[in-house]
Design a protein around this motif. Structure first.
Motif, mmCIF file in Angstrom:
data_model
loop_
_atom_site.group_PDB
_atom_site.id
_atom_site.type_symbol
_atom_site.label_atom_id
_atom_site.label_comp_id
_atom_site.label_asym_id
_atom_site.label_seq_id
_atom_site.Cartn_x
_atom_site.Cartn_y
_atom_site.Cartn_z
ATOM 1 N N GLU A 1 98.428 -19.442 9.830
ATOM 2 C CA GLU A 1 99.009 -20.605 10.082
ATOM 3 C C GLU A 1 99.799 -20.423 11.645
ATOM 4 O OE1 GLU A 1 102.988 -23.218 8.569
ATOM 5 O OE2 GLU A 1 102.528 -21.015 7.819
ATOM 6 N N VAL A 2 99.570 -21.673 12.326
ATOM 7 C CA VAL A 2 100.171 -21.933 13.629
ATOM 8 C C VAL A 2 100.976 -23.082 13.590
ATOM 9 C CG1 VAL A 2 99.743 -22.153 16.161
ATOM 10 C CG2 VAL A 2 98.033 -20.879 14.691
ATOM 11 N N LYS A 3 102.349 -22.607 14.166
ATOM 12 C CA LYS A 3 103.315 -23.857 13.997
ATOM 13 C C LYS A 3 103.554 -24.698 15.288
ATOM 14 C CE LYS A 3 106.120 -21.389 10.515
ATOM 15 N NZ LYS A 3 107.557 -20.695 10.560
ATOM 16 N N ASN A 4 104.146 -25.739 15.441
ATOM 17 C CA ASN A 4 104.339 -26.553 16.357
ATOM 18 C C ASN A 4 105.032 -25.863 17.567
ATOM 19 O OD1 ASN A 4 104.813 -28.939 17.855
ATOM 20 N ND2 ASN A 4 106.801 -29.366 16.869
ATOM 21 N N GLY A 5 104.236 -26.377 18.808
ATOM 22 C CA GLY A 5 104.494 -25.639 20.163
ATOM 23 C C GLY A 5 103.757 -24.367 20.527
ATOM 24 N N TYR A 6 102.861 -23.906 19.619
ATOM 25 C CA TYR A 6 102.145 -22.559 19.774
ATOM 26 C C TYR A 6 100.806 -22.900 20.180
ATOM 27 C CZ TYR A 6 106.183 -19.982 18.391
ATOM 28 O OH TYR A 6 107.334 -19.232 18.396
ATOM 29 N N GLU A 7 100.039 -22.035 20.806
ATOM 30 C CA GLU A 7 98.420 -22.473 21.087
ATOM 31 C C GLU A 7 97.717 -21.583 20.159
ATOM 32 O OE1 GLU A 7 98.249 -20.895 25.072
ATOM 33 O OE2 GLU A 7 99.096 -22.591 26.141
ATOM 34 N N CYS A 8 96.734 -22.109 20.189
ATOM 35 C CA CYS A 8 95.719 -21.366 19.073
ATOM 36 C C CYS A 8 94.171 -21.826 19.441
ATOM 37 C CB CYS A 8 96.165 -22.077 17.629
ATOM 38 S SG CYS A 8 95.782 -24.000 17.739
ATOM 39 N N ALA B 1 87.993 -24.522 20.369
ATOM 40 C CA ALA B 1 88.847 -25.451 21.209
ATOM 41 C C ALA B 1 90.236 -24.692 21.448
ATOM 42 C CB ALA B 1 88.947 -26.626 20.214
ATOM 43 N N GLY B 2 90.368 -24.261 22.820
ATOM 44 C CA GLY B 2 91.724 -23.953 22.825
ATOM 45 C C GLY B 2 92.766 -25.055 22.745
ATOM 46 N N SER B 3 93.700 -24.878 21.953
ATOM 47 C CA SER B 3 94.569 -26.211 21.561
ATOM 48 C C SER B 3 95.972 -25.518 21.490
ATOM 49 C CB SER B 3 94.128 -26.770 20.407
ATOM 50 O OG SER B 3 92.767 -27.073 20.236
ATOM 51 N N ILE B 4 96.754 -26.792 21.578
ATOM 52 C CA ILE B 4 98.287 -26.552 21.159
ATOM 53 C C ILE B 4 98.671 -27.417 20.039
ATOM 54 C CG2 ILE B 4 98.928 -28.341 23.098
ATOM 55 C CD1 ILE B 4 101.377 -26.392 23.498
ATOM 56 N N VAL B 5 99.480 -26.839 19.210
ATOM 57 C CA VAL B 5 100.095 -27.825 18.121
ATOM 58 C C VAL B 5 101.226 -28.543 18.634
ATOM 59 C CG1 VAL B 5 101.225 -27.762 15.901
ATOM 60 C CG2 VAL B 5 99.459 -25.911 16.567
ATOM 61 N N ILE B 6 101.021 -29.987 18.606
ATOM 62 C CA ILE B 6 101.950 -30.869 19.069
ATOM 63 C C ILE B 6 102.794 -31.526 17.884
ATOM 64 C CG2 ILE B 6 100.613 -31.337 21.114
ATOM 65 C CD1 ILE B 6 99.433 -33.774 19.679
ATOM 66 N N ASP B 7 102.357 -31.248 16.646
ATOM 67 C CA ASP B 7 103.342 -31.834 15.393
ATOM 68 C C ASP B 7 102.847 -31.098 14.137
ATOM 69 O OD1 ASP B 7 104.847 -33.770 14.393
ATOM 70 O OD2 ASP B 7 103.363 -34.753 13.528
#
Length: 468
Positions: free
Chosen positions: A431-438, A390-396
């Motif tokens: 780790e992937v932080k808020n606002g970054y894609e993963c 799943a191509g996702s973006i961290v929103i929180d």
């Protein structure tokens, strides 16, 4: 310990029973209230009414005995006896100077101030009550304490309540019997006889009796032995009947769980210097049992820690606790050889605290969920031999490797499990932080759709206590 002794006041002997103040000695205070004619409630002027004081008041009121309050530590600066009187008034205990019926005597145990006035108050109360006892006839008494002394054997402290006990009398005391081959008073002096209200130590019993047992005189040791045998038989029959009534299917399920190792138990062998302390410790520790951990007193009693205690603890994977008692030399060596842990104490609250910590250590920890972040699915990709990514973006918050993940679709949980992979572009990351894609992969699950939400969390173990 519980002490029994006499003091002389103007030619009259006043007998005192002294019970400990710690909350674990509840039964000892209850017995003390039942065995006496007048109760002296000692309250510290600086501490006031404590939990143990409230408990003692309850026993005194239940016994129906008159009470005299000794307000102690009056030698300390800044103490206020009126504060104590106000606190006692909440329990319907009012001093005579306030129109009540309770004598209150300010004293200093340290300096001896006020003690004569206290003794005078006790003697006056006794005269008002017209306390009388018949010294003639066979003696009856109540056991205050018992123990085993090296070189002397079983020793029972008994308060004679009526009649006269003579040296050489055959006696039955609860489930103990023997001949009173030695009588000593509180100073250690030998006596030939003891009349009403005399506290004595008795030698000659076959085993230490239980505190609260009643002493009776019989014709011979043969008769005494027969009486005790009948009492033991009756008790065992009663215990057997009670057990049969309380056994249920749930009991068998519980036994099966224990055999499979699902239930936990803390097996203890306890050795104490006197019977009253053993009883108090047992009553304080057994209530620590709960649905997950059972505290079992598997053996022990009065006397030094012996080889058999070590063998018992070893066979049951248990521990040995000594209260004012130490292991004999051979038992110490045997415990070291077998790896049996022996703990000794002289302060009861330290003993109870350590066992409480041991029980808490056996409790399964609480699992506390810690929320760490959310990511929203923007696209999906199928990777051969791997599955859906799943191509996702961290929103929180953030998303971490090793965290648990819930897959939410329109607020409903579709999947709850482990994350198999976490990538930034083609690289594995921690780790992937808020606002970054993963790119997120789920372990054993591929039905991921655009618009779904990942909720990441960690499960933290929290050590539990018996207060939880």
């Amino acid at each position: 310990h519980i002490g029994a002794y006499q003091v002389d006041h103007d030619g009259k002997a006043l007998t005192f029973l002294d019970t400990p103040g710690h909350e674990a000695f509840t039964a000892m205070r209850a017995r003390g209230a039942d065995a006496t004619d007048i109760v002296v409630l000692v309250v510290a002027a600086d501490d006031g009414v404590m939990p143990q004081t409230k408990e003692s008041i309850k026993f005194i009121q239940q016994s129906g005995n008159p009470m005299i309050v000794a307000i102690n530590k009056m030698d300390k600066e800044g103490v206020n006896p009126d504060k104590v009187k106000h606190e006692l008034a909440e329990f319907n205990i009012s001093p005579e100077e306030w129109g009540g019926d309770t004598m209150m005597c300010p004293i200093s145990a340290l300096k001896g101030d006020g003690v004569d006035a206290l003794l005078e108050s006790i003697a006056l109360q006794a005269e008002v009550m017209e306390l009388r006892a018949d010294p003639k006839g066979k003696a009856e008494g109540i056991v205050i304490e018992s123990k085993i002394e090296q070189g002397r054997g079983p020793v029972a402290t008994v308060l004679i309540q009526k009649g006269t006990l003579k040296k050489g009398d055959s006696i039955v005391v609860g489930e103990s019997f023997g001949r009173a081959r030695g009588l000593t008073d509180h100073t250690g002096s030998q006596l030939k006889s003891a009349g009403p209200s005399t506290p004595i130590q008795i030698l000659g019993l076959d085993q230490p009796p239980s505190p609260g047992d009643i002493l009776n005189i019989v014709k011979s040791e043969r008769e005494a032995k027969k009486i005790v045998e009948n009492r033991i038989t009756d008790r065992k029959k009663l215990e057997s009947t009670v057990k049969k009534k309380t056994v249920s299917l749930e009991d068998f399920f519980g036994a099966a769980a224990s055999e499979e190792g699902e239930a936990k138990s803390l097996n203890l062998v306890i050795r104490s210097d006197v019977q009253g302390s053993f009883e108090a410790i047992k009553q304080a520790l057994e209530p620590l049992s709960n649905s997950e951990v059972e505290v079992k007193i598997i053996g022990g009693g009065v006397g030094a820690i012996s080889d058999s205690d070590v063998q018992l603890a070893d066979s049951a994977s248990g521990f040995i606790i000594g209260f004012n008692m130490r292991p004999v030399t051979s038992a110490r060596r045997l415990a070291e050889d077998k790896g049996v842990d022996v703990k000794t104490y002289s302060i009861i609250y330290e003993l109870i605290n350590d066992v409480t910590l041991a029980v808490e250590g056996l409790l399964d920890p609480d699992l506390i969920e810690e929320y760490i972040g959310r990511a929203e699915v923007k696209d999906t990709f199928v990777v051969p031999k791997i599955g859906t990514i799943a191509g996702s973006i961290v929103i929180d918050g953030n998303i971490k490797v090793g965290c648990q993940v819930r897959l939410l679709r329109e607020g409903r949980i579709i999947f709850d499990g482990k994350m198999s992979s976490l990538k930034r572009f083609k690289d594995n990351v921690k780790e992937v932080k808020n606002g970054y894609e993963c790119g997120v992969g789920l372990e054993g699950y591929n039905d991921i759709k655009v618009g779904d939400t990942f909720e990441a969390y960690l499960m933290q173990e929290k050590k539990r206590s018996l207060k939880d």
